[in-house]
Motif scaffolding. Structure first.
Motif, PDB file in Angstrom:
ATOM      1  N   ALA A  48      42.963  47.915  62.059  1.00 31.96           N
ATOM      2  CA  ALA A  48      41.961  48.207  61.235  1.00 31.96           C
ATOM      3  C   ALA A  48      42.379  48.946  59.969  1.00 31.96           C
ATOM      4  O   ALA A  48      41.893  48.562  58.773  1.00 31.96           O
ATOM      5  CB  ALA A  48      40.695  48.794  61.907  1.00 31.96           C
ATOM      6  N   GLN A  49      43.079  49.954  60.010  1.00 29.58           N
ATOM      7  CA  GLN A  49      43.802  50.687  58.833  1.00 29.58           C
ATOM      8  C   GLN A  49      44.406  49.578  58.136  1.00 29.58           C
ATOM      9  O   GLN A  49      44.511  49.843  56.623  1.00 29.58           O
ATOM     10  CB  GLN A  49      44.647  51.807  59.468  1.00 29.58           C
ATOM     11  N   TRP A  50      45.429  49.001  58.817  1.00 27.02           N
ATOM     12  CA  TRP A  50      46.453  48.096  58.015  1.00 27.02           C
ATOM     13  C   TRP A  50      45.629  47.045  57.213  1.00 27.02           C
ATOM     14  O   TRP A  50      45.686  46.695  55.952  1.00 27.02           O
ATOM     15  CB  TRP A  50      47.406  47.368  58.812  1.00 27.02           C
ATOM     16  N   ARG A  51      44.500  46.405  57.567  1.00 28.42           N
ATOM     17  CA  ARG A  51      43.466  45.461  56.985  1.00 28.42           C
ATOM     18  C   ARG A  51      43.000  46.152  56.086  1.00 28.42           C
ATOM     19  O   ARG A  51      42.948  45.576  54.861  1.00 28.42           O
ATOM     20  CB  ARG A  51      42.730  44.889  58.021  1.00 28.42           C
ATOM     21  N   ALA A 107      43.545  45.233  52.103  1.00 27.05           N
ATOM     22  CA  ALA A 107      42.094  44.605  51.214  1.00 27.05           C
ATOM     23  C   ALA A 107      41.917  45.623  49.838  1.00 27.05           C
ATOM     24  O   ALA A 107      41.748  44.936  48.942  1.00 27.05           O
ATOM     25  CB  ALA A 107      40.786  44.890  52.228  1.00 27.05           C
ATOM     26  N   ALA A 108      42.263  46.769  50.119  1.00 30.43           N
ATOM     27  CA  ALA A 108      42.086  47.628  48.803  1.00 30.43           C
ATOM     28  C   ALA A 108      43.334  47.200  47.858  1.00 30.43           C
ATOM     29  O   ALA A 108      43.240  47.470  46.702  1.00 30.43           O
ATOM     30  CB  ALA A 108      42.643  49.107  49.477  1.00 30.43           C
ATOM     31  N   PHE A 109      44.674  46.890  48.394  1.00 28.40           N
ATOM     32  CA  PHE A 109      45.672  46.650  47.380  1.00 28.40           C
ATOM     33  C   PHE A 109      45.455  45.264  46.863  1.00 28.40           C
ATOM     34  O   PHE A 109      45.374  44.999  45.535  1.00 28.40           O
ATOM     35  CB  PHE A 109      46.985  46.338  48.203  1.00 28.40           C
ATOM     36  N   ARG A 110      44.550  44.307  47.345  1.00 27.81           N
ATOM     37  CA  ARG A 110      44.301  42.990  46.905  1.00 27.81           C
ATOM     38  C   ARG A 110      43.250  43.314  46.030  1.00 27.81           C
ATOM     39  O   ARG A 110      43.138  42.521  44.882  1.00 27.81           O
ATOM     40  CB  ARG A 110      43.797  42.009  48.028  1.00 27.81           C
ATOM     41  N   LYS A 111      42.322  44.034  46.104  1.00 25.50           N
ATOM     42  CA  LYS A 111      41.310  44.498  45.084  1.00 25.50           C
ATOM     43  C   LYS A 111      41.722  44.928  43.922  1.00 25.50           C
ATOM     44  O   LYS A 111      41.311  44.689  42.764  1.00 25.50           O
ATOM     45  CB  LYS A 111      40.149  45.418  45.782  1.00 25.50           C
ATOM     46  N   ARG A 112      42.841  45.734  44.049  1.00 29.26           N
ATOM     47  CA  ARG A 112      43.295  46.364  42.550  1.00 29.26           C
ATOM     48  C   ARG A 112      44.182  45.213  41.994  1.00 29.26           C
ATOM     49  O   ARG A 112      44.062  45.126  41.022  1.00 29.26           O
ATOM     50  CB  ARG A 112      44.264  47.564  43.149  1.00 29.26           C
ATOM     51  N   CYS A 113      44.801  44.377  42.595  1.00 28.99           N
ATOM     52  CA  CYS A 113      45.271  43.287  41.902  1.00 28.99           C
ATOM     53  C   CYS A 113      44.348  42.437  41.465  1.00 28.99           C
ATOM     54  O   CYS A 113      44.669  41.672  40.366  1.00 28.99           O
ATOM     55  CB  CYS A 113      46.395  42.569  42.926  1.00 28.99           C
ATOM     56  N   LYS A 114      43.388  42.325  42.237  1.00 32.77           N
ATOM     57  CA  LYS A 114      42.451  41.110  41.707  1.00 32.77           C
ATOM     58  C   LYS A 114      41.718  41.452  40.440  1.00 32.77           C
ATOM     59  O   LYS A 114      41.445  40.809  39.508  1.00 32.77           O
ATOM     60  CB  LYS A 114      41.313  40.993  42.872  1.00 32.77           C
ATOM     61  N   VAL A 115      41.652  42.760  40.018  1.00 35.84           N
ATOM     62  CA  VAL A 115      41.010  43.276  38.982  1.00 35.84           C
ATOM     63  C   VAL A 115      41.953  42.760  37.643  1.00 35.84           C
ATOM     64  O   VAL A 115      41.317  42.320  36.561  1.00 35.84           O
ATOM     65  CB  VAL A 115      40.805  44.745  38.848  1.00 35.84           C
ATOM     66  N   ILE A 116      43.078  42.779  37.824  1.00 36.55           N
ATOM     67  CA  ILE A 116      44.236  42.673  36.771  1.00 36.55           C
ATOM     68  C   ILE A 116      44.041  40.929  36.596  1.00 36.55           C
ATOM     69  O   ILE A 116      44.108  40.451  35.514  1.00 36.55           O
ATOM     70  CB  ILE A 116      45.537  42.934  37.278  1.00 36.55           C
ATOM     71  N   PHE A 117      44.024  40.332  37.844  1.00 37.57           N
ATOM     72  CA  PHE A 117      44.093  38.941  37.815  1.00 37.57           C
ATOM     73  C   PHE A 117      42.860  38.434  37.048  1.00 37.57           C
ATOM     74  O   PHE A 117      42.862  37.557  36.136  1.00 37.57           O
ATOM     75  CB  PHE A 117      44.301  38.306  38.953  1.00 37.57           C
ATOM     76  N   ASP A 118      41.628  38.996  37.163  1.00 35.01           N
ATOM     77  CA  ASP A 118      40.206  38.484  36.911  1.00 35.01           C
ATOM     78  C   ASP A 118      40.317  38.668  35.327  1.00 35.01           C
ATOM     79  O   ASP A 118      39.531  37.932  34.640  1.00 35.01           O
ATOM     80  CB  ASP A 118      39.226  38.945  37.469  1.00 35.01           C
ATOM     81  N   ARG A 119      40.876  39.681  34.786  1.00 30.39           N
ATOM     82  CA  ARG A 119      40.768  40.254  33.698  1.00 30.39           C
ATOM     83  C   ARG A 119      41.680  39.146  32.582  1.00 30.39           C
ATOM     84  O   ARG A 119      41.380  38.961  31.603  1.00 30.39           O
ATOM     85  CB  ARG A 119      41.416  41.662  33.232  1.00 30.39           C
ATOM     86  N   GLU A 131      56.460  48.659  73.413  1.00 30.94           N
ATOM     87  CA  GLU A 131      56.132  49.935  72.985  1.00 30.94           C
ATOM     88  C   GLU A 131      55.486  49.966  71.256  1.00 30.94           C
ATOM     89  O   GLU A 131      55.089  50.758  70.862  1.00 30.94           O
ATOM     90  CB  GLU A 131      56.821  51.112  73.102  1.00 30.94           C
ATOM     91  N   ILE A 132      55.853  48.912  70.676  1.00 35.33           N
ATOM     92  CA  ILE A 132      55.579  48.619  69.280  1.00 35.33           C
ATOM     93  C   ILE A 132      54.202  48.115  69.046  1.00 35.33           C
ATOM     94  O   ILE A 132      53.731  47.865  68.003  1.00 35.33           O
ATOM     95  CB  ILE A 132      56.889  47.684  68.647  1.00 35.33           C
ATOM     96  N   GLN A 133      53.439  47.693  70.125  1.00 36.26           N
ATOM     97  CA  GLN A 133      52.153  47.183  69.979  1.00 36.26           C
ATOM     98  C   GLN A 133      51.354  48.256  69.121  1.00 36.26           C
ATOM     99  O   GLN A 133      51.268  49.396  69.589  1.00 36.26           O
ATOM    100  CB  GLN A 133      51.510  46.771  71.313  1.00 36.26           C
ATOM    101  N   TRP A 134      50.488  47.482  68.289  1.00 36.44           N
ATOM    102  CA  TRP A 134      49.513  48.349  67.516  1.00 36.44           C
ATOM    103  C   TRP A 134      48.440  48.441  68.225  1.00 36.44           C
ATOM    104  O   TRP A 134      47.831  47.701  68.938  1.00 36.44           O
ATOM    105  CB  TRP A 134      49.288  47.743  66.134  1.00 36.44           C
ATOM    106  N   SER A 135      47.629  49.516  68.078  1.00 36.98           N
ATOM    107  CA  SER A 135      46.266  49.704  68.468  1.00 36.98           C
ATOM    108  C   SER A 135      45.289  49.238  67.564  1.00 36.98           C
ATOM    109  O   SER A 135      45.481  48.984  66.558  1.00 36.98           O
ATOM    110  CB  SER A 135      46.059  51.102  68.730  1.00 36.98           C
ATOM    111  N   GLU A 136      44.132  49.145  68.135  1.00 36.19           N
ATOM    112  CA  GLU A 136      42.918  48.469  67.138  1.00 36.19           C
ATOM    113  C   GLU A 136      42.738  49.143  65.916  1.00 36.19           C
ATOM    114  O   GLU A 136      42.369  48.706  64.826  1.00 36.19           O
ATOM    115  CB  GLU A 136      41.820  48.158  68.179  1.00 36.19           C
ATOM    116  N   GLU A 137      42.770  50.752  66.068  1.00 40.03           N
ATOM    117  CA  GLU A 137      42.668  51.543  64.994  1.00 40.03           C
ATOM    118  C   GLU A 137      43.720  51.270  63.841  1.00 40.03           C
ATOM    119  O   GLU A 137      43.586  51.373  62.360  1.00 40.03           O
ATOM    120  CB  GLU A 137      42.632  52.953  65.583  1.00 40.03           C
ATOM    121  N   LYS A 138      45.025  51.065  64.249  1.00 35.25           N
ATOM    122  CA  LYS A 138      46.063  51.065  63.479  1.00 35.25           C
ATOM    123  C   LYS A 138      45.892  49.360  62.738  1.00 35.25           C
ATOM    124  O   LYS A 138      46.344  49.305  61.605  1.00 35.25           O
ATOM    125  CB  LYS A 138      47.292  50.928  64.077  1.00 35.25           C
TER     126      LYS A 138
END
Length: 105
Positions: A27-30, A34-46, A18-25
Motif C-alpha cells: 500500500a505504501q509503494w502504491r 500515485a504521488a509521483f505520477r500526480k507530480r508528473c501529471k501537473v507538468i504534463f497537463d500544463r 523472505e522477500i515477500q512484501w506485507s500488505e502495508e508495504k
C-alpha cells in the motif's frame, strides 16, 4: 560411452520467500507511485495544449524534481535523454495525446 543422466531438482514456488512484501508495504509503494505520477501529471497537463498539435502521439519523459521534460517519437529515446541528464532520477513517461496513456488494453 555411457549415458549420464542429469539429476536436477525442480524448484517450486519463489526462490526467496523472505522477500515477500506485507500488505502495508504494498500500500505504501502504491501511494508513493500515485504521488509521483500526480507530480508528473501537473507538468504534463500544463504543456499538453501547446505540444499536442506538433507532436501528437510522441512520447514525453518527465522528471518532476527539476521540472524538465524530454520529447521524442520513440519512448526509449525519450527515456534515454532524461536518464542522460538525470542519471539517478526515474522519469515518468506520457504519450502526447488526449489521455496521456502510453499503451492500450
Amino acid at each position: 560411452m555411457t549415458n549420464v543422466k542429469a539429476n536436477r531438482t525442480v524448484r517450486r514456488g519463489r526462490l526467496f520467500p523472505e522477500i515477500q512484501w506485507s500488505e502495508e508495504k504494498k500500500a505504501q509503494w502504491r501511494a508513493e507511485r500515485a504521488a509521483f505520477r500526480k507530480r508528473c501529471k501537473v507538468i504534463f497537463d500544463r504543456l499538453k495544449p501547446e505540444l499536442i498539435d506538433p507532436h501528437y502521439n510522441w512520447y514525453m519523459a518527465v522528471e518532476p524534481d527539476s521540472g524538465e521534460y524530454f520529447i521524442d517519437k520513440d519512448d526509449m529515446a525519450a527515456t534515454k535523454m532524461c536518464r542522460q541528464k538525470h542519471p539517478t532520477a526515474i522519469p515518468y513517461l506520457f504519450r502526447i495525446n488526449n489521455t496521456g496513456a502510453c499503451g492500450s488494453i
